[in-house]
Design an enzyme around this catalytic site. Structure first.
Site, PDB file in Angstrom:
ATOM      1  N   LYS A  49       0.849  -1.194   0.000  1.00 41.72           N
ATOM      2  CA  LYS A  49       0.000   0.000   0.000  1.00 41.72           C
ATOM      3  C   LYS A  49       0.888   1.248   0.000  1.00 41.72           C
ATOM      4  CE  LYS A  49      -3.758   1.971   2.836  1.00 41.72           C
ATOM      5  NZ  LYS A  49      -4.636   1.739   4.004  1.00 41.72           N
ATOM      6  N   SER A 106      -9.646   1.605   3.232  1.00 38.34           N
ATOM      7  CA  SER A 106      -8.839   2.408   2.363  1.00 38.34           C
ATOM      8  C   SER A 106      -7.799   1.638   1.536  1.00 38.34           C
ATOM      9  CB  SER A 106      -8.094   3.447   3.220  1.00 38.34           C
ATOM     10  OG  SER A 106      -7.216   2.810   4.109  1.00 38.34           O
ATOM     11  N   SER A 130      -9.613  -1.007   7.349  1.00 40.97           N
ATOM     12  CA  SER A 130      -9.120  -0.821   5.977  1.00 40.97           C
ATOM     13  C   SER A 130      -8.452  -2.014   5.333  1.00 40.97           C
ATOM     14  CB  SER A 130      -8.142   0.342   5.929  1.00 40.97           C
ATOM     15  OG  SER A 130      -8.870   1.534   5.851  1.00 40.97           O
TER      16      SER A 130
HETATM   17  N1  GLN Z   1     -13.087   3.385   6.869  1.00 37.60           N
HETATM   18  C1  GLN Z   1     -12.317   3.749   8.009  1.00 37.60           C
HETATM   19  C2  GLN Z   1     -11.985   5.213   7.964  1.00 37.60           C
HETATM   20  O1  GLN Z   1     -12.246   5.831   6.973  1.00 37.60           O
HETATM   21  C3  GLN Z   1     -11.104   2.895   8.119  1.00 37.60           C
HETATM   22  C4  GLN Z   1      -9.843   3.486   7.665  1.00 37.60           C
HETATM   23  C5  GLN Z   1      -8.642   2.646   7.933  1.00 37.60           C
HETATM   24  O2  GLN Z   1      -8.741   1.575   8.526  1.00 37.60           O
HETATM   25  N2  GLN Z   1      -7.500   3.171   7.538  1.00 37.60           N
HETATM   26  O3  GLN Z   1     -11.466   5.756   8.910  1.00 37.60           O
END
Ligand code: GLN
Length: 486
Positions: A77, A152, A176
């Site tokens: 990532k 994400s 994420s």
């Molecule tokens: N969807 C969650 C957020 O937007 C998770 C993000 C993550 O785990 N980096 O904060």
């Protein structure tokens, strides 16, 4: 033709193919090219990967000792630091920034002979649930290109889903890794907070962030965790608890005495898709309870966890992201003859995207003098209470089951203009981050809309082995979803 099933099978293939790593890398490079439109990679290290594969093929010929991830093709990532490679958190504000050191996970992957093939698209600074908040544009779900891959770590999930690498690393602050894994029909693991070093991971919510793993089967994910996990003196929050050897113990059938609980309120929550609810409850009652002791768990705090998560993570983000000011890293406004304060303002206004700005503002607000107690302190109290409650739950249980997400992958654009609806959809994943426990999403089922969905399993801190044994059992016995894109 090269095809990948598991790292174990690949290693057998390498014993019989002197140029096996090169074959594998060329295969992936052509697949990545073929699936370019999915936009899962923002950069591919083609030449480097070929060269590394040749070196590894040579290493085998010379009979040298091989690393545990010998020749395994991995994607990262765009939030994990890989020395001398671009690193941008999919944000304009880090435009043209080059990493100056390796993240510990990268150091360990390379030491284990892995081949890093490229950098994956993601939501800007890992904030989002659909991969629509990226400066490089959206990522498409390979199972249905009109749908989001989740986020994400959407790009990392799609790279494994579409067969563009063997495993990939993402980060999981509130789901994420698990949620995109669920949307893409693959496995996604978030380890215990402190199991994997965060050194070299761009921080979003430091007390929540954890690097996680995407894969196609449990033994691959467990092997990868054995390689990247364990104490690191460069990360003060990394744990001293010794990491178990997962490999040889996974295949052991988990004891029938494993006590499994399911969060009743999670399955009865109004946001859960009705088809998923029926299927999941039926699965627990007829199959899981055949193999394990299963009980219902009451949990009256479900509606508090998303607000607590967004107060605490945005507070941490507002502090973590203050370093991106146009002076130290990446992008700087092109406007000239302005004061230092203006330079900060313009750079940050032009460099950050909409969602990141929203979170910095929200985080700054909840930390501001007049509101600190009403929001930040209160959210910390909720977190503390959840940690206590979780300890009690795991006094009586080994595994806790929840859905991963309230619905399967939705259409691109469906939720992007409604941030609250988007945040609320994190209801099942943020809990594990708030309390620091490990959690995994398993792609077991097919929805009537053609998309995969699965279940999420959690356990208490550092009990990843139980999680793997339980998950391996379910995957072997009950997986009815076949990834059509592989
Ligand atoms: N969807 C969650 C957020 O937007 C998770 C993000 C993550 O785990 N980096 O904060």
């Amino acid at each position: 033709m090269f095809s990948f099933r598991s790292i174990k099978d690949y290693h057998i293939f390498l014993q019989n193919n002197v140029d096996g790593c090169s074959i594998a890398v060329k295969h992936y490079l052509s697949k990545i090219e073929e699936k370019k439109h999915l936009n899962s990679f923002v950069e591919v290290y083609a030449e480097e990967a070929i060269k590394k594969a040749e070196q590894l093929d040579e290493k085998r010929k010379e009979g040298k000792p091989l690393g545990e991830l010998h020749g395994v093709v991995v994607a990262l990532k765009d939030i994990i630091s890989y020395k001398d490679h671009k690193l941008s958190a999919s944000s304009k504000i880090l435009e043209n920034f080059t990493a100056i050191y390796h993240a510990t996970v990268v150091e360990r992957l390379l030491a284990a002979d892995a081949i890093i093939i490229g950098r994956n698209n993601c939501d800007e600074f890992a904030m989002g649930s659909t991969n629509e908040n990226s400066v490089y544009g959206k990522v498409l779900n390979a199972a249905d290109e009109t749908r989001v891959p989740g986020g994400s770590s959407g790009g990392s999930a799609v790279s494994v889903q579409a067969g563009l690498c063997m495993i990939s690393l993402g980060s999981d602050t509130g789901g994420s890794v698990r949620q995109p894994a669920d949307f893409c029909g693959i496995i996604g693991l978030k380890p215990t907070y402190g199991r994997v070093s965060r050194y070299g991971l761009i921080a979003y919510g430091s007390s929540f962030d954890q690097i996680g793993i995407f894969g196609n089967n449990i033994p691959d994910v467990a092997l990868a965790l054995n390689v990247i996990g364990g104490h690191d003196e460069l990360d003060a929050s990394s744990s001293l608890v010794e990491q178990e050897e997962y490999q040889n113990q996974i295949e052991k059938t988990p004891p029938k005495t494993l006590r499994v609980g399911y969060l009743k309120d999670a399955f009865n929550h109004e946001s859960l898709d009705s088809e998923m609810k029926t299927k999941l409850i039926d699965f627990i009652k007829t199959q899981v309870s055949k193999d394990f002791t299963v009980e219902e768990v009451d949990f009256e705090y479900l509606d508090y966890i998303v607000p607590a998560y967004y107060v605490l993570t945005t507070a941490e983000a507002s502090s973590n992201l203050s370093r991106f000011d146009g002076v130290k890293y990446g992008f700087r406004t092109l406007e000239k003859d302005i004061s230092l304060k203006e330079l900060y303002k313009k750079t940050r206004s032009q460099g950050f995207g909409k969602e990141v700005k929203r979170r910095i503002l929200l985080g700054t607000f909840v930390l501001s003098a007049g509101y600190y107690d009403a929001y930040f302190t209160k959210a910390q109290q909720v977190r503390k209470m959840l940690i206590e409650k979780t300890k009690l739950i795991f006094n009586d249980l080994d595994i806790l089951i929840l859905p991963t997400s309230p619905s399967p992958a939705f259409k691109i654009g469906d939720k992007i203009d409604d941030p609250i609806a988007m945040y609320l959809a994190d209801i099942y994943t943020v809990y594990a981050n708030l309390v620091g426990i490990p959690a995994i999403s398993l792609p077991l089922f097919l929805h009537s809309n053609g998309m995969p969905f699965g279940i999420q399993a959690m356990t208490s801190q550092f009990k990843e082995l139980s999680l793997f044994q339980f998950s391996h059992h379910l995957m072997q016995q009950y997986k009815s979803y076949e990834n059509p894109t592989l």
